[in-house]
Design a protein around this motif. Structure first.
Motif, PDB file in Angstrom:
ATOM      1  N   GLY A   1       0.816  -1.207   0.000  1.00 31.21           N
ATOM      2  CA  GLY A   1       0.000   0.000   0.000  1.00 31.21           C
ATOM      3  C   GLY A   1       0.849   1.256   0.000  1.00 31.21           C
ATOM      4  N   SER A   2       0.484   2.231   0.825  1.00 26.02           N
ATOM      5  CA  SER A   2       1.167   3.526   0.843  1.00 26.02           C
ATOM      6  C   SER A   2       2.553   3.458   1.461  1.00 26.02           C
ATOM      7  N   LYS A   3       2.974   2.285   1.906  1.00 22.76           N
ATOM      8  CA  LYS A   3       4.338   2.122   2.410  1.00 22.76           C
ATOM      9  C   LYS A   3       5.348   1.983   1.268  1.00 22.76           C
ATOM     10  N   LEU A   4       4.833   1.841   0.041  1.00 22.93           N
ATOM     11  CA  LEU A   4       5.700   1.702  -1.122  1.00 22.93           C
ATOM     12  C   LEU A   4       5.379   2.802  -2.135  1.00 22.93           C
ATOM     13  N   TRP A   5       6.428   3.489  -2.578  1.00 28.15           N
ATOM     14  CA  TRP A   5       6.286   4.543  -3.587  1.00 28.15           C
ATOM     15  C   TRP A   5       7.154   4.218  -4.788  1.00 28.15           C
ATOM     16  N   LEU A   6       6.575   4.374  -5.981  1.00 32.74           N
ATOM     17  CA  LEU A   6       7.309   4.211  -7.229  1.00 32.74           C
ATOM     18  C   LEU A   6       7.581   5.579  -7.841  1.00 32.74           C
ATOM     19  N   THR A   7       8.481   5.615  -8.793  1.00 31.18           N
ATOM     20  CA  THR A   7       8.884   6.876  -9.407  1.00 31.18           C
ATOM     21  C   THR A   7       8.480   6.902 -10.880  1.00 31.18           C
ATOM     22  N   SER A   8       8.718   8.022 -11.563  1.00 34.36           N
ATOM     23  CA  SER A   8       8.056   8.256 -12.850  1.00 34.36           C
ATOM     24  C   SER A   8       8.417   7.264 -13.952  1.00 34.36           C
ATOM     25  N   LEU A   9       9.596   6.677 -13.906  1.00 31.47           N
ATOM     26  CA  LEU A   9       9.963   5.726 -14.944  1.00 31.47           C
ATOM     27  C   LEU A   9       9.776   4.273 -14.520  1.00 31.47           C
TER      28      LEU A   9
END
Length: 428
Positions: free
Chosen positions: A276-284
């Motif tokens: 969930g919100s514990k993981l963030w991905l980036t634009s690429l």
């Protein structure tokens, strides 16, 4: 100096269907011989060197793996030129469009097409949509003295290589998202422990450095700083180090060049409990993972992607050029690129590429704000010092041809592992 001087919140529920390995570009470093200006300058007093007709070349991928990107950008340019010509054109003449195919990186279509644009006497080129192709286009632009404005090239490294003043972009550079991430993760009242897991290539390193600098403004440091390679297949050590650091959030910084390793890393991180919100991905790496993981695997995971969301009004404008349009990615940035080129030619009183390159910085910032072509023309009746703010945001060029501030969208994954737009912000 804070990078968060202007923040605009937009909330919506629009779905985005695709994400691309979009690109970046660097801009001109201003020297005494560079066509870029560091500060607003008066209209040039030299005689015009153009032929009187502004010819806009477009070089979008109408063939190849990224051909799905071309339609929206083409519509953005068409919408801008329709508006410009309805208001009298540029220096009394209608703007003409010359469209060619950029192809993809494994072909030489880009070079052949650029040569065709030069032979047809274009004065400015909008595109390409790929950072790799942008890198190949820049020396051609310098030789021809024709500015290239990319609505989609995002790689941070381009700005470090080329500094002759002929490359601009209306999309923020990849590493700038470090500020959007820092605002989202460290800008609240509750301090978060943050881990950054990344591939140490040029893009991953650039984002790492920007992210660390941005976190420092919130008196926050990374509790884990882990690197994996595109060839990595065993993530046990990395996961063990992350878990030992006990972060509240894990951020994954990688690109499509390492897609196999990225998917594996995401799977391992989720399995380790960072869901969930514990993981963030980036634009690429914020992409469609509906075919990669079981439904629900990424539900609630967050992502950041550059570029604004079009309003209903602007979508209607785009559809007037292409009724079949369903994706609008980079359309606004292409529209603004075209507007800025036209306004630069008007202020210069010259449609020649060199003249446009020399005035692009000036018309983008520092003067009297105007929000449309007609409004800018009205301002130009009494002043040459305008500041065009576009549909994609402020589009203020830096002396290096980047834009600052830039718009970033925040996304959340649904139960099918597809990302959905939540809100956006301008950082600069």
């Amino acid at each position: 100096m804070t990078r968060f001087s202007a923040t605009l919140r937009l909330v919506g529920a629009a779905s985005v269907v695709v994400v691309l390995a979009a690109c970046t570009s660097p801009g001109p470093t201003v020297t005494a011989s560079s066509p870029s200006a560091v500060s607003p300058s008066p209209t040039p007093t030299v005689d015009p060197s153009g032929d009187g007709v502004l010819r806009v070349g477009t070089i979008f991928p109408t063939s190849g793996a990224f051909s799905f990107l071309a339609a929206a950008q083409t519509a953005g340019v068409a919408a801008a030129i329709k508006e410009i010509n309805a208001s009298g054109g540029v220096n009394g003449e209608p703007v003409v469009v010359v469209a060619v195919d950029s192809g993809e990186a494994k072909t030489t279509t880009l070079e052949k097409s650029f040569t065709a644009l030069v032979s047809k006497k274009v004065d400015v080129v909008i595109g390409p949509s790929s950072s790799v192709l942008a890198q190949r286009a820049i020396p051609l632009a310098i030789d021809a003295k024709i500015p290239v404005i990319s609505p989609a090239a995002t790689f941070s490294t381009l700005a470090d290589v080329f500094d002759d003043g002929y490359f601009f972009r209306t999309i923020p550079a990849y590493d700038q998202q470090g500020y959007a991430l820092a605002e989202a993760l460290a800008g609240g009242a509750t301090k978060k422990r943050i881990a950054y897991v990344y591939v140490a290539d040029a893009q991953g390193t650039a984002l790492h450095d920007t992210f660390v600098a941005a976190l420092a403004e919130y008196d926050t440091e990374l509790v884990a700083d882990e690197v994996f390679a595109s060839s990595t297949t065993n993530f046990d050590s990395m996961i063990a180090n992350v878990k030992k650091a006990q972060p509240d959030v894990v951020v994954v910084g990688s690109t499509y060049d390492s897609v196999t390793a990225t998917k594996a890393a995401i799977g391992k991180i989720v399995a380790a409990g960072y869901k969930g919100s514990k993981l963030w991905l980036t634009s690429l790496n914020t992409g469609d993972y509906s075919q990669s993981f079981k439904n629900g695997t990424l539900k609630g995971v967050r992502g950041v992607i550059e570029g604004a969301q079009p309003s209903k009004t602007f979508i209607k404008t785009l559809k007037a050029s292409n009724a079949k349009l369903t994706s609008y990615r980079y359309a606004m940035e292409a529209y603004d690129a075209t507007m800025l080129a036209a306004l630069a030619a008007i202020v210069a009183k010259d449609d020649a590429g060199e003249a446009i390159a020399g005035l692009l910085y000036d018309v983008s910032k520092g003067g009297v704000k105007c929000l449309s072509f007609a409004e800018c023309i009205d301002v130009l009746k009494t002043s040459n010092d305008i500041d065009y703010d576009g549909v994609s945001g402020p589009v203020n060029f830096t002396p290096d041809g980047d834009i600052e501030p830039g718009y970033w969208g925040y996304y959340t994954y649904d139960g099918e592992n597809k990302f959905v737009f939540n809100s956006g912000a301008i950082f600069g």
